[in-house]
Design a protein around this motif. Structure first.
Motif, PDB file in Angstrom:
ATOM      1  N   ASN A  11       0.861  -1.176   0.000  1.00 30.92           N
ATOM      2  CA  ASN A  11       0.000   0.000   0.000  1.00 30.92           C
ATOM      3  C   ASN A  11       0.898   1.226   0.000  1.00 30.92           C
ATOM      4  O   ASN A  11       1.846   1.329   0.777  1.00 30.92           O
ATOM      5  CB  ASN A  11      -0.912   0.005   1.228  1.00 30.92           C
ATOM      6  N   GLY A  12       0.621   2.162  -0.868  1.00 26.07           N
ATOM      7  CA  GLY A  12       1.485   3.334  -0.958  1.00 26.07           C
ATOM      8  C   GLY A  12       2.700   3.085  -1.824  1.00 26.07           C
ATOM      9  O   GLY A  12       3.708   3.773  -1.682  1.00 26.07           O
ATOM     10  N   LYS A  13       2.623   2.090  -2.730  1.00 27.25           N
ATOM     11  CA  LYS A  13       3.746   1.772  -3.609  1.00 27.25           C
ATOM     12  C   LYS A  13       3.296   1.826  -5.066  1.00 27.25           C
ATOM     13  O   LYS A  13       2.119   1.901  -5.377  1.00 27.25           O
ATOM     14  CB  LYS A  13       4.313   0.387  -3.281  1.00 27.25           C
ATOM     15  N   SER A  14       4.282   1.749  -5.957  1.00 26.65           N
ATOM     16  CA  SER A  14       4.005   1.674  -7.386  1.00 26.65           C
ATOM     17  C   SER A  14       5.070   0.808  -8.027  1.00 26.65           C
ATOM     18  O   SER A  14       5.986   0.331  -7.353  1.00 26.65           O
ATOM     19  CB  SER A  14       4.013   3.074  -8.025  1.00 26.65           C
ATOM     20  N   ILE A  15       4.975   0.610  -9.333  1.00 26.70           N
ATOM     21  CA  ILE A  15       5.973  -0.177 -10.048  1.00 26.70           C
ATOM     22  C   ILE A  15       7.357   0.440  -9.860  1.00 26.70           C
ATOM     23  O   ILE A  15       8.374  -0.266  -9.839  1.00 26.70           O
ATOM     24  CB  ILE A  15       5.621  -0.277 -11.559  1.00 26.70           C
ATOM     25  N   LEU A  16       7.423   1.747  -9.680  1.00 27.91           N
ATOM     26  CA  LEU A  16       8.712   2.412  -9.496  1.00 27.91           C
ATOM     27  C   LEU A  16       9.409   1.938  -8.226  1.00 27.91           C
ATOM     28  O   LEU A  16      10.641   1.868  -8.174  1.00 27.91           O
ATOM     29  CB  LEU A  16       8.519   3.929  -9.451  1.00 27.91           C
ATOM     30  N   HIS A  17       8.617   1.617  -7.203  1.00 26.54           N
ATOM     31  CA  HIS A  17       9.191   1.077  -5.964  1.00 26.54           C
ATOM     32  C   HIS A  17       9.924  -0.222  -6.240  1.00 26.54           C
ATOM     33  O   HIS A  17      11.053  -0.431  -5.778  1.00 26.54           O
ATOM     34  CB  HIS A  17       8.074   0.841  -4.939  1.00 26.54           C
ATOM     35  N   GLY A  18       9.311  -1.092  -7.024  1.00 23.61           N
ATOM     36  CA  GLY A  18       9.944  -2.361  -7.349  1.00 23.61           C
ATOM     37  C   GLY A  18      11.200  -2.179  -8.183  1.00 23.61           C
ATOM     38  O   GLY A  18      12.219  -2.842  -7.956  1.00 23.61           O
ATOM     39  N   ILE A  19      11.141  -1.261  -9.165  1.00 21.60           N
ATOM     40  CA  ILE A  19      12.303  -1.018 -10.013  1.00 21.60           C
ATOM     41  C   ILE A  19      13.459  -0.462  -9.182  1.00 21.60           C
ATOM     42  O   ILE A  19      14.599  -0.938  -9.270  1.00 21.60           O
ATOM     43  CB  ILE A  19      11.944  -0.041 -11.145  1.00 21.60           C
ATOM     44  N   GLU A  20      13.168   0.554  -8.373  1.00 19.51           N
ATOM     45  CA  GLU A  20      14.220   1.178  -7.575  1.00 19.51           C
ATOM     46  C   GLU A  20      14.820   0.207  -6.575  1.00 19.51           C
ATOM     47  O   GLU A  20      16.042   0.166  -6.385  1.00 19.51           O
ATOM     48  CB  GLU A  20      13.642   2.401  -6.858  1.00 19.51           C
ATOM     49  N   THR A  21      13.978  -0.599  -5.940  1.00 18.15           N
ATOM     50  CA  THR A  21      14.475  -1.588  -4.987  1.00 18.15           C
ATOM     51  C   THR A  21      15.338  -2.620  -5.690  1.00 18.15           C
ATOM     52  O   THR A  21      16.408  -3.000  -5.200  1.00 18.15           O
ATOM     53  CB  THR A  21      13.301  -2.279  -4.264  1.00 18.15           C
ATOM     54  N   GLY A  22      14.873  -3.083  -6.860  1.00 17.05           N
ATOM     55  CA  GLY A  22      15.626  -4.077  -7.611  1.00 17.05           C
ATOM     56  C   GLY A  22      16.972  -3.555  -8.062  1.00 17.05           C
ATOM     57  O   GLY A  22      17.996  -4.243  -7.952  1.00 17.05           O
ATOM     58  N   LEU A  23      17.015  -2.326  -8.538  1.00 14.75           N
ATOM     59  CA  LEU A  23      18.282  -1.750  -8.989  1.00 14.75           C
ATOM     60  C   LEU A  23      19.243  -1.565  -7.818  1.00 14.75           C
ATOM     61  O   LEU A  23      20.449  -1.795  -7.944  1.00 14.75           O
ATOM     62  CB  LEU A  23      18.022  -0.408  -9.680  1.00 14.75           C
ATOM     63  N   ALA A  24      18.700  -1.161  -6.671  1.00 12.35           N
ATOM     64  CA  ALA A  24      19.547  -0.962  -5.491  1.00 12.35           C
ATOM     65  C   ALA A  24      20.161  -2.268  -5.008  1.00 12.35           C
ATOM     66  O   ALA A  24      21.280  -2.299  -4.498  1.00 12.35           O
ATOM     67  CB  ALA A  24      18.738  -0.306  -4.375  1.00 12.35           C
ATOM     68  N   LYS A  25      19.423  -3.358  -5.190  1.00  8.49           N
ATOM     69  CA  LYS A  25      19.904  -4.670  -4.740  1.00  8.49           C
ATOM     70  C   LYS A  25      20.712  -5.398  -5.807  1.00  8.49           C
ATOM     71  O   LYS A  25      21.191  -6.511  -5.581  1.00  8.49           O
ATOM     72  CB  LYS A  25      18.710  -5.556  -4.345  1.00  8.49           C
ATOM     73  N   PRO A 170       7.350  11.595  -9.605  1.00  6.35           N
ATOM     74  CA  PRO A 170       6.632  10.425 -10.121  1.00  6.35           C
ATOM     75  C   PRO A 170       5.195  10.382  -9.615  1.00  6.35           C
ATOM     76  O   PRO A 170       4.794  11.158  -8.743  1.00  6.35           O
ATOM     77  CB  PRO A 170       7.449   9.258  -9.566  1.00  6.35           C
ATOM     78  N   SER A 171       4.448   9.468 -10.163  1.00 10.58           N
ATOM     79  CA  SER A 171       3.076   9.270  -9.714  1.00 10.58           C
ATOM     80  C   SER A 171       3.056   8.850  -8.250  1.00 10.58           C
ATOM     81  O   SER A 171       3.950   8.168  -7.770  1.00 10.58           O
ATOM     82  CB  SER A 171       2.407   8.181 -10.555  1.00 10.58           C
ATOM     83  N   ARG A 172       2.004   9.278  -7.560  1.00 11.63           N
ATOM     84  CA  ARG A 172       1.795   8.814  -6.191  1.00 11.63           C
ATOM     85  C   ARG A 172       1.034   7.496  -6.234  1.00 11.63           C
ATOM     86  O   ARG A 172       0.307   7.228  -7.183  1.00 11.63           O
ATOM     87  CB  ARG A 172       1.022   9.863  -5.398  1.00 11.63           C
ATOM     88  N   PRO A 173       1.204   6.669  -5.216  1.00 12.90           N
ATOM     89  CA  PRO A 173       0.623   5.317  -5.252  1.00 12.90           C
ATOM     90  C   PRO A 173      -0.880   5.261  -5.494  1.00 12.90           C
ATOM     91  O   PRO A 173      -1.343   4.373  -6.193  1.00 12.90           O
ATOM     92  CB  PRO A 173       0.991   4.747  -3.881  1.00 12.90           C
ATOM     93  N   ARG A 174      -1.647   6.207  -4.958  1.00 12.23           N
ATOM     94  CA  ARG A 174      -3.095   6.163  -5.163  1.00 12.23           C
ATOM     95  C   ARG A 174      -3.515   6.905  -6.431  1.00 12.23           C
ATOM     96  O   ARG A 174      -4.698   6.963  -6.758  1.00 12.23           O
ATOM     97  CB  ARG A 174      -3.830   6.746  -3.945  1.00 12.23           C
ATOM     98  N   ASP A 175      -2.543   7.493  -7.151  1.00 13.18           N
ATOM     99  CA  ASP A 175      -2.851   8.113  -8.442  1.00 13.18           C
ATOM    100  C   ASP A 175      -3.230   7.045  -9.457  1.00 13.18           C
ATOM    101  O   ASP A 175      -2.760   5.903  -9.373  1.00 13.18           O
ATOM    102  CB  ASP A 175      -1.641   8.875  -8.974  1.00 13.18           C
ATOM    103  N   PRO A 176      -4.049   7.393 -10.458  1.00 11.54           N
ATOM    104  CA  PRO A 176      -4.347   6.432 -11.530  1.00 11.54           C
ATOM    105  C   PRO A 176      -3.090   6.063 -12.306  1.00 11.54           C
ATOM    106  O   PRO A 176      -2.304   6.936 -12.667  1.00 11.54           O
ATOM    107  CB  PRO A 176      -5.350   7.182 -12.408  1.00 11.54           C
ATOM    108  N   SER A 177      -2.907   4.791 -12.540  1.00 15.53           N
ATOM    109  CA  SER A 177      -1.823   4.302 -13.378  1.00 15.53           C
ATOM    110  C   SER A 177      -2.333   4.032 -14.791  1.00 15.53           C
ATOM    111  O   SER A 177      -1.710   4.440 -15.764  1.00 15.53           O
ATOM    112  CB  SER A 177      -1.248   3.006 -12.801  1.00 15.53           C
ATOM    113  N   HIS A 178      -3.481   3.338 -14.880  1.00 16.07           N
ATOM    114  CA  HIS A 178      -4.045   2.905 -16.159  1.00 16.07           C
ATOM    115  C   HIS A 178      -5.533   3.243 -16.230  1.00 16.07           C
ATOM    116  O   HIS A 178      -6.229   3.291 -15.203  1.00 16.07           O
ATOM    117  CB  HIS A 178      -3.943   1.376 -16.305  1.00 16.07           C
TER     118      HIS A 178
END
Length: 537
Positions: A11-25, A170-178
């Motif tokens: 909750n409060g996340k977006s695809i960008l969270h996953g990308i940034e976390t993945g790149l950091a790791k 970037p978009s906020r998590p509760r913003d529309p994505s699609h």
């Protein structure tokens, strides 16, 4: 073992969270398009370059329309939009004519992105809003598009000029994505407003549902204009795994693709499973026996699951879950509780009930309408785009009414029974009878028409057109079928056509579609021969 993030962490996340976390790791996540690999870092750089372009042409909250098969164009458009607060509207690549025009006009994008093969059709659909477009981007060698005199760019040129270190709000998590279109049942197709939070929550649920492991590669032909594929990609990035997306599905090449990809999970549309199960044996199928641990798809009967298990050595067959664009996953399968043919149980994202016509809960094993409501914010759609009255209409007594029929057994497992709406579903696509009736009703030799479902051997709907011709017309069924080409999307082309002297109606004049469905394929029904489908009459 799995490393799934808890739902409250998404909750409060977006695809960008996953990308940034993945790149950091230093994630090894790889996304394959037609078996060609792209590293997460490479795709992120290109998404930044496209986002740099978008930020110069559109503003946060604007829509970007996209018409592309699975590939970099579709994926980068989505990720770039998320990086600059823009809503992506992926149009079904089979849509043509009035249906596409309605969706483009309804969503009112400020910029369009298309692969070359779809560019002209998309511009025809956008003719009514052409003056409001800031730019058109074409993924091809030539940016010129017939019917568009405004600014045009090639996709590669846009990427080459963009800043790979682009940073914006970037978009906020509760913003529309699609905005994802689903079939209208009492009117034109409507778009579900899908937030970043919803996608991440669904991604977490589908990971848990099939007990996906980081070392496993998932193969799928599901298109990125559907929520399921978007969620599978998001799940892959969040998990630090890999995914292979095909731009087209082929029964004859299925096992070759599985063998080549090394996939242990295949995510399919429900209609694909019986087609593969009925196909002749191939050398690739023999070699790949036992390679797949999970094949998902809904609905899947216990009998079909048994065929897959015995013939192909697949441990788990079927999604074991239930959902729709408005809400997913409404139910899912708990660890080690897979039951062939079921749609799983209530999970920690939704409350689920089966109710009667008045909204009262029914006893176990009794068929009724499936209703649900979220247990956490941002776990389902935020309404229909521009249609508040239709959003309100699907909520009654503080429950979202799916319009589908099901039953829940004594152990809490849900079983899908039927659809209680006038829409049809074939090949994973929702089909609006309203829209098709408008198209066929415009034929000069048709005076009235009803589009409805008849059962298919592929555990889905077949489309039947029952029509009344103008008096004295010599129009034939094959001629009407041929007339449909270019006016009706490929996935909605009718399998059956029947001409009658009149349509059954109730006392107030409403067509009795339930009677037409019951009549089914009559002795007077003409059947087309569609590729990959057996003639059933």
């Amino acid at each position: 073992m799995t490393g799934w993030p808890a739902s409250d962490q998404l909750n409060g996340k977006s695809i960008l969270h996953g990308i940034e976390t993945g790149l950091a790791k230093g994630s090894d996540t790889t996304i394959y398009f037609n078996h060609k690999p792209y590293a997460l870092a490479e795709l992120d750089r290109e998404a930044n370059q496209l986002a740099d372009f978008l930020a110069a042409h559109v503003a946060p909250g604007d829509r970007v329309g996209v018409m592309a098969r699975n590939g970099r164009t579709a994926l980068l458009s989505w990720w770039a939009a998320a990086k600059c607060g823009v809503i992506v509207v992926p149009y079904n690549t089979s849509n043509v004519g009035e249906i596409l025009r309605h969706q483009v006009t309804d969503s009112a994008p400020r910029l369009l992105i298309a692969q070359t093969e779809f560019a002209e059709e998309l511009m025809r659909g956008a003719s009514g809003i052409a003056a409001d477009l800031t730019a058109v981007v074409v993924d091809g060698a030539d940016a010129a598009v017939a019917g568009h005199s405004g600014a045009t760019f090639t996709f590669d040129a846009v990427l080459a000029q963009g800043d790979s270190d682009f940073r914006a709000r970037p978009s906020r998590p509760r913003d529309p994505s699609h905005l994802i279109y689903t079939a209208g049942t009492t009117g034109p197709s409507k778009a579900c407003i899908v937030s970043h939070s919803y996608i991440c929550n669904m991604a977490r649920d589908i990971m848990a549902n099939v007990e996906r492991r980081p070392e496993e590669l998932l193969w799928t032909p599901l298109p990125l204009f559907h929520l399921a594929a978007v969620s599978h990609v998001t799940a892959t990035v969040l998990l630090g795994s890999s995914i292979s997306l095909a731009s087209r599905f082929s029964v004859s090449r299925f096992w070759d693709d599985i063998e080549r990809s090394g996939a242990t999970i295949a995510a399919l549309m429900g209609s694909m499973l019986p087609m593969i199960a009925q196909a002749p044996e191939t050398e690739a199928a023999v070699r790949a026996r036992g390679q797949l641990r999970v094949v998902s798809g809904s609905p899947v009967s216990a009998e079909l699951a048994r065929v897959w298990q015995e013939r192909f050595g697949v441990a788990r067959v079927g999604a074991g879950a239930y959902g729709m664009t408005e809400a997913s996953l409404i139910t899912s399968t708990p660890p080690d509780q897979y039951r062939a043919g079921s749609a799983g149980k209530e999970n920690d994202s939704f409350e689920v009930r089966i109710v009667d016509a008045d909204g009262y809960p029914v006893p176990a094993n009794t068929v009724g309408e499936i209703v649900c409501r979220p247990k956490r914010p941002g776990a389902m759609f935020d309404g229909y785009w521009g249609r508040p009255e239709q959003t309100v209409a699907v909520w009654r007594d503080l429950w979202f009414h799916t319009g589908d029929l099901g039953r829940i057994d004594n152990d809490g497992f849900l079983y899908f029974v039927d659809r209680n709406k006038d829409y049809l579903r074939r090949g994973g696509e929702n089909i609006s009878s309203f829209e098709l009736e408008a198209i066929y009703g415009a034929h000069p030799d048709i005076v009235e028409v009803a589009v409805h479902a008849v059962p298919s051997a592929l555990n889905e709907d077949e489309v039947k057109v029952t029509a009344v011709r103008v008096e004295g017309s010599a129009l034939t069924e094959p001629e009407l079928h041929e007339w449909s080409v270019g006016r009706v999307p490929r996935y909605a082309m009718p399998r059956f056509i029947e001409f009658r002297s009149g349509l059954p109606r109730n006392p107030v004049g409403r067509v009795l579609k339930h009677q037409l469905r019951t009549d089914g394929v009559t002795a007077d029904t003409w059947a087309s021969e569609l590729p990959g489908r057996k003639k059933s009459v």
